[in-house]
Scaffold this motif. Sequence first.
Motif, mmCIF file in Angstrom:
data_model
loop_
_atom_site.group_PDB
_atom_site.id
_atom_site.type_symbol
_atom_site.label_atom_id
_atom_site.label_comp_id
_atom_site.label_asym_id
_atom_site.label_seq_id
_atom_site.Cartn_x
_atom_site.Cartn_y
_atom_site.Cartn_z
ATOM 1 N N HIS A 1 0.016 2.934 -5.055
ATOM 2 C CA HIS A 1 -0.631 1.636 -5.217
ATOM 3 C C HIS A 1 -1.083 1.462 -6.662
ATOM 4 O O HIS A 1 -1.628 2.382 -7.272
ATOM 5 N N GLY B 1 -1.023 -2.939 2.447
ATOM 6 C CA GLY B 1 -1.442 -2.571 1.095
ATOM 7 C C GLY B 1 -2.728 -1.775 1.053
ATOM 8 O O GLY B 1 -3.482 -1.871 0.086
ATOM 9 N N SER C 1 7.865 7.043 2.403
ATOM 10 C CA SER C 1 8.481 6.088 3.317
ATOM 11 C C SER C 1 9.989 6.051 3.090
ATOM 12 O O SER C 1 10.480 6.499 2.059
ATOM 13 N N ALA D 1 8.364 -4.303 -0.331
ATOM 14 C CA ALA D 1 7.725 -3.084 -0.829
ATOM 15 C C ALA D 1 6.778 -3.368 -1.995
ATOM 16 O O ALA D 1 5.708 -2.746 -2.096
ATOM 17 N N ARG E 1 4.859 -5.827 -2.592
ATOM 18 C CA ARG E 1 3.568 -6.329 -2.117
ATOM 19 C C ARG E 1 2.684 -5.193 -1.590
ATOM 20 O O ARG E 1 1.465 -5.228 -1.728
ATOM 21 N N ARG E 2 3.290 -4.192 -1.023
ATOM 22 C CA ARG E 2 2.531 -3.109 -0.398
ATOM 23 C C ARG E 2 1.763 -2.271 -1.415
ATOM 24 O O ARG E 2 0.825 -1.564 -1.061
ATOM 25 N N TYR F 1 0.346 0.626 5.435
ATOM 26 C CA TYR F 1 1.172 0.532 4.222
ATOM 27 C C TYR F 1 1.556 -0.925 3.973
ATOM 28 O O TYR F 1 1.428 -1.441 2.856
ATOM 29 N N ARG F 2 2.015 -1.600 5.011
ATOM 30 C CA ARG F 2 2.390 -3.006 4.855
ATOM 31 C C ARG F 2 1.202 -3.867 4.438
ATOM 32 O O ARG F 2 1.371 -4.871 3.746
#
Length: 572
Positions: A332, A463, A470, A493, A495-496, A460-461
């Motif tokens: 992230h 964020g 993954s 991905a 966005r996550r 994860y989706r």
Amino acid sequence: MDEHRSTWLSAALHRRSFLRLTALGAGIVGAGLLSACRGTPASPTPSAATPTAPAGTTPAAQTSPAPPSGAGGTFVIARLTDTVTLDPSRQYELTSPIVMGACYERLVTIDPPDIRTVRLHLAEKVDISQDVTTYTFTLRQGIRFASGNPLTSADVVFSFNRLRELKDNPSWLADIIQSMETPDARTVRITLTEPNAAFLAMLVSPNFSILDSAVVKEHGGTDQPGADKSDKATEWLNQNSAGSGPFVLKGWVKEQEIVMERNPNYWGQPAPLERVVIRHVPDPTTQRQLLENGDIDAAHNLDADLIAEVEQAGTAQIVRGDTLDTEYFAMHTSPEVGKELADKRVRQAIAYAIDYDGIIQQLLRGAAVRPPSVIPSGLLGVEEAENARYRTDRERARQLLAEAGLANGFTLTLTYSSGGTEVGGVSSEVLASKIADDLSKVGIRVTLDPRAPDVRLADYRAGKLQSTISGWTPDFLDPHGWAIPFGVPGEAAARRVAYNNAQVADLFQRAARTADPQERARLYAEGQRLLNEDAPFLCLYQPKAQIAVGKTVQGYVFDPVIGVDLSKVRKG
């Protein structure tokens, strides 16, 4: 059903559903597009693209050639089946493409191991407009469905319209089609909603199979708006086929078996095999025993250890091929969630600290490769990005941490799927532990955070994860299927992990609108270089498919789209 495998299948299906939302607007490059754009009736392949039959060839229409001498028999495949439906316009799982590839055909195809060249199949010619918005296909003469009905441009329109109007999982693939015209029975002109150099590659998908519209309508099918509620053909298509392929579907019993038989009316060379059975066998050890006892001819789900044992024992052949699945490490980029990872020097330090070769050799027994970025090896623009590859360099990792003010290291939370299995059959826990051990060698203290697979995926989706591992599996064979989700802000991905680099997004989006394959490869390569420099995602490996087949089996080649072309398989 094996718990780990089940988890992986579930994750793959969820990803596909997610990709549906990211949709197209992207493009893929067919290497031959440039010549086609000049208005020449050219193959869509890069250079010496060879259609499956010469242009103008007239296939057998009424009388099918005899099967090869000595051909015949039943071929039995054992695998963990996940079939939900065998309707080509609805299927979106991992077993059904094998059936689609045997019973149906598409305008274009590929010929593995070459996966970069899109080849003509039902079409003998394609003309592509200079702006890659209009694709005009000329169908080969004399093609007939298994029913005996001629395959015409109207069947193409019906099939693509029905795919879109059913509004099922794969329907998004046809959303890019704005209109279709049929000047005559052999010509279909498709206009897209926007320029898309990837359209030919998309048509390789089994969801773009051409259906016998007369037969499907006879059983309640429709391609009209509202088909999501009014179409009644799926139940029939689950037990029968309406295609032009070398086999016909004879029945399906969920989590038991799928049966196909040679199409006696096939317009091309008849398949050597008389019958194919796909049997549901979840346990890999049982698959091995059945294969070695001669009860089956192919085992699809042996793990790396079983493959090594079978190979050493010499009791079967091992067929290997390149998948387009990738396993990656996500970080992230925001200060709120990523914390120390918000500094790209820290992400780069992690990129240098991971022992990629150790992962492939120790956890996958060497059955994987590692592309330079998240876009798989074998696709356009990947070889050109080779210089952007990270290589293990712990001294450089420590130097970057020091530059970021973290010379004494820091604590990182790595979330993984508890009890899960990553692509290539690697235990999620084992892979996470290996990465934690690698990072500890440069002073990064990893807190392993196992969560239920569905919880991890949801978090994860949303964020919410500082870092995770993954997998990613393809919907079609073009770099666009990875470039947009990973490189464009707000998409899948990206966005996550709150990734946002306008320059990367621009490069990948321009590539989608570019017909010249060389220029397109350059744009993808430059985009990958910048993406790797930012390091929100690190590709860990791209596993190879490993399938055990009987010692007398011939012609079995792994196909990343349909699994295997059964029309080329025979038993000696």
